[in-house]
Motif scaffolding. Structure first.
Motif, PDB file in Angstrom:
ATOM      1  N   UNK A   6       0.840  -1.203   0.000  1.00  0.00           N
ATOM      2  CA  UNK A   6       0.000   0.000   0.000  1.00  0.00           C
ATOM      3  C   UNK A   6       0.876   1.254   0.000  1.00  0.00           C
ATOM      4  N   UNK A   7       1.955   1.220   0.790  1.00  0.00           N
ATOM      5  CA  UNK A   7       2.874   2.357   0.825  1.00  0.00           C
ATOM      6  C   UNK A   7       3.512   2.582  -0.535  1.00  0.00           C
ATOM      7  N   UNK A   8       3.894   1.502  -1.204  1.00  0.00           N
ATOM      8  CA  UNK A   8       4.486   1.632  -2.541  1.00  0.00           C
ATOM      9  C   UNK A   8       3.499   2.270  -3.506  1.00  0.00           C
ATOM     10  N   UNK A   9       2.223   1.904  -3.397  1.00  0.00           N
ATOM     11  CA  UNK A   9       1.200   2.508  -4.252  1.00  0.00           C
ATOM     12  C   UNK A   9       1.068   4.000  -3.976  1.00  0.00           C
ATOM     13  N   UNK A  10       1.130   4.370  -2.692  1.00  0.00           N
ATOM     14  CA  UNK A  10       1.062   5.783  -2.321  1.00  0.00           C
ATOM     15  C   UNK A  10       2.239   6.554  -2.909  1.00  0.00           C
ATOM     16  N   UNK A  11       3.442   5.979  -2.819  1.00  0.00           N
ATOM     17  CA  UNK A  11       4.630   6.661  -3.337  1.00  0.00           C
ATOM     18  C   UNK A  11       4.614   6.750  -4.861  1.00  0.00           C
ATOM     19  N   UNK A  12       4.065   5.737  -5.519  1.00  0.00           N
ATOM     20  CA  UNK A  12       3.907   5.811  -6.981  1.00  0.00           C
ATOM     21  C   UNK A  12       3.026   6.999  -7.342  1.00  0.00           C
ATOM     22  N   UNK A  13       1.915   7.142  -6.638  1.00  0.00           N
ATOM     23  CA  UNK A  13       0.986   8.231  -6.911  1.00  0.00           C
ATOM     24  C   UNK A  13       1.643   9.592  -6.676  1.00  0.00           C
ATOM     25  N   UNK A  14       2.331   9.734  -5.527  1.00  0.00           N
ATOM     26  CA  UNK A  14       2.977  11.011  -5.216  1.00  0.00           C
ATOM     27  C   UNK A  14       4.074  11.318  -6.226  1.00  0.00           C
ATOM     28  N   UNK A  15       4.934  10.329  -6.501  1.00  0.00           N
ATOM     29  CA  UNK A  15       6.025  10.542  -7.447  1.00  0.00           C
ATOM     30  C   UNK A  15       5.529  10.897  -8.835  1.00  0.00           C
TER      31      UNK A  15
END
Length: 605
Positions: A98-107
């Motif tokens: 889930x954190x990786x998905x959040x960072x993908x979105x932010x990046x």
């Protein structure tokens, strides 16, 4: 509005496709996952138990591992991270996904704004560039192998955007830089912190060539000041604790790759070419993908697994980079007279930065020799990772070439080319399935961590009552034990980590000491009258029981650490309150304007 919704739709589609791929690929042979989930999964479980026992507080020490160890001072502990936050709702494995998905979105979004707002590229170019940056081999390999501390990679674009953004005030830009630094540091992302710096020193002079007007020193200097001060205040607590702990275990390591200069440069190039271009080509000509794995290992000279060298960029980006080179070679260079010396300086800085990062990545050269013994630098290894510092600059170069091609063309004419390139770029991600699973480090079965999490959620607290030296980190909870020889921590070497505990009950008394390490001896021995590897004395029975039951004993901290703890907490609260106030102030005028327009409209009619 029609075009705006159209672009928003493409942004959402790209983000969802990338997230879908990385989650699906990471779960390709579930419950077998990357080996380093066995490193970070137990840490997340341990801190979750701390929160359940103590509420929101710093976990200074843990009884779970190594016969009793520091927790917060460990650079790989991620107590104040999104990975840890999400474990309140889902198990550690899903929390990392889930954190990786959040960072993908932010990046993705921040890169889109950087390319569109700062470089004034067309929206289609900005979307393509954001995909190039986020969907890279370095990030994919980190998530697959379980490097939960390095999935913060997409955030390295945030400081660059904050430095150049024309729309946000200096204090807020500085706050973004500080928050990014805090996320990296508290997620165990020391390597990503270095990578963020390396990316910035390459990207900043590169941006000058494309957009000199973006360099507004009246804005940039306050941003740097705000960012520096807030970063020190926000990160001082964790940084001081880490530095204090690493004085005990300094971890002095250096990579040396026994290959020629030529081979190392070829290896660096093919690290970036990577899986997404090489494996489809090998498949096309009937060759095994292992050919590329063996060759890349040989070129780089690395002793590490393939996941440590692959930093693949999209084959579409490679095509655009080649097109960009052709544009430069086929046109006469043009330098504005008023900007000649500024561009000479920017060019010099760019060349020096590229050489510096290349030398760090290949672990050789005069720059590398000059800095390798500096604090922090001397504890770094697997330098091949740092080649990923070129991903953002290459993405910018590629989309600049695409944007140049779009000049003079209507959106209707350029759109089919964008769709084709975008689809090919996303499809290329599935090239990773051409890589044999056996070389991807998927050797850890995640079920023990998932099962332990379920029991913690059901109320189990797993107090420690014995020492079992040869037990793995993910097994200690249900055994209600602490381990020694099988504790997985890169900081603790076999010759430097020599605790005095032995197999048996922690309440066993010998020479006036219990069979449990006093962890203050690792970080704050002076304040607690302890020493390295000393055991807990029988006079501290209450502290022992608190420690074993995951309640933090009343062990003392140095005054500077207490001050830094309070400074970090207060700074974080003030930043959040300031951001909320800023957003509300921005929103209220918009609401008033909308209300006024609605009142005027009937009157006009």
């Amino acid at each position: 509005m029609k075009n705006r919704n159209f672009y928003i739709a493409f942004v959402i589609i790209n983000i969802l496709v990338i997230i879908f791929f990385v989650v699906q690929f990471t779960n390709a042979v579930y419950p077998l996952v990357g080996n380093d989930y066995s490193l970070f999964g137990p840490r997340l479980l341990d801190t979750l138990l701390h929160y359940k026992a103590n509420g929101f507080s710093i976990e200074w020490y843990t009884p779970s591992f190594g016969g009793g160890l520091p927790a917060y001072p460990n650079p790989l502990q991620m107590q104040f991270s999104f990975q840890q936050l999400f474990t309140f709702f889902v198990n550690p494995y899903i929390a990392i996904l889930v954190t990786s998905a959040l960072y993908i979105m932010i990046g993705f979004l921040v890169t889109f704004f950087l390319l569109g707002e700062v470089l004034d590229l067309k929206p289609l170019s900005a979307i393509l560039g954001a995909s190039f940056f986020v969907a890279n081999g370095f990030f994919i390999e980190r998530l697959v192998v379980g490097h939960a501390d390095k999935i913060t990679f997409p955030l390295i674009v945030v400081p660059v955007f904050a430095l150049f953004s024309r729309r946000i005030p200096a204090w807020l830009a500085g706050a973004l830089i500080a928050l990014t630094g805090a996320i990296l540091l508290n997620s165990g992302g020391v390597y990503i912190g270095f990578m963020c710096f390396f990316t910035a020193i390459i990207t900043i002079p590169l941006l000058y060539f494309f957009k000199p007007a973006a360099f507004n020193l009246k804005k940039m200097v306050p941003v740097i000041l705000w960012g520096g001060i807030l970063t020190i205040l926000l990160c001082g607590s964790k940084f001081y604790a880490i530095i204090t702990y690493m004085q005990t275990f300094p971890r002095t390591v250096h990579d040396h790759y026994f290959v020629t200069w030529y081979a190392s440069i070829v290896g660096a190039f093919f690290q970036l070419v990577g899986v997404m271009t090489s494996l489809p080509f090998l498949k096309l000509i009937g060759k095994s993908s292992l050919v590329f794995v063996v060759r890349l290992t040989k070129w780089t000279g690395t002793p590490y697994g393939f996941w440590e060298v692959d930093s693949s960029i999209s084959p579409v980006l490679l095509i655009l980079l080649i097109y960009g080179i052709w544009i430069i070679l086929s046109h006469k260079p043009h330098l504005e007279k008023g900007k000649f010396w500024q561009k000479v300086i920017a060019g010099f800085c760019l060349v020096i930065s590229i050489i510096f990062v290349m030398q760090i990545s290949t672990a050789r050269g005069f720059f590398f020799d000059a800095v390798k013994d500096w604090p922090l630098f001397r504890s770094l290894r697997t330098n091949t990772r740092f080649i990923a510092s070129f991903v953002l600059p290459l993405a910018i170069l590629g989309v600049e070439a695409f944007d140049y091609w779009m000049k003079g063309k209507t959106e209707k004419r350029a759109f089919p080319a964008y769709v084709l390139l975008n689809i090919l770029s996303l499809i290329a991600l599935w090239s990773y399935y051409l890589l044999p699973m056996k070389i991807q480090g998927r050797t850890f079965e995640i079920n023990p961590i998932v099962n332990t999490y379920a029991k913690i959620e059901a109320g189990a607290m797993f107090p420690v009552n014995k020492i079992i030296p040869a037990m793995n980190d993910y097994e200690v909870f249900e055994a209600q034990a602490s381990n020694v020889t099988h504790h997985y921590d890169p900081l603790l070497g076999e010759n430097s980590f020599l605790p005095l505990v032995h197999e048996g009950s922690v309440f066993e008394v010998q020479n006036g000491f219990y069979n449990m390490t006093d962890p203050t001896g690792y970080v704050f021995p002076k304040e607690n009258h302890s020493k390295l590897f000393s055991l807990i004395p029988v006079s501290d029975r209450q502290k022992l029981e608190d420690f074993l039951n995951r309640r933090q004993p009343n062990w003392k901290l140095p005054t500077i650490q207490i001050v830094l703890d309070w400074a970090s907490g207060i700074t974080f609260i003030l930043i959040i309150l300031a951001v909320i106030a800023y957003l509300l102030r921005k929103q209220i005028p918009a609401v008033k304007s909308s209300s006024s327009a609605n009142l005027i409209k009937p009157m006009v009619l």
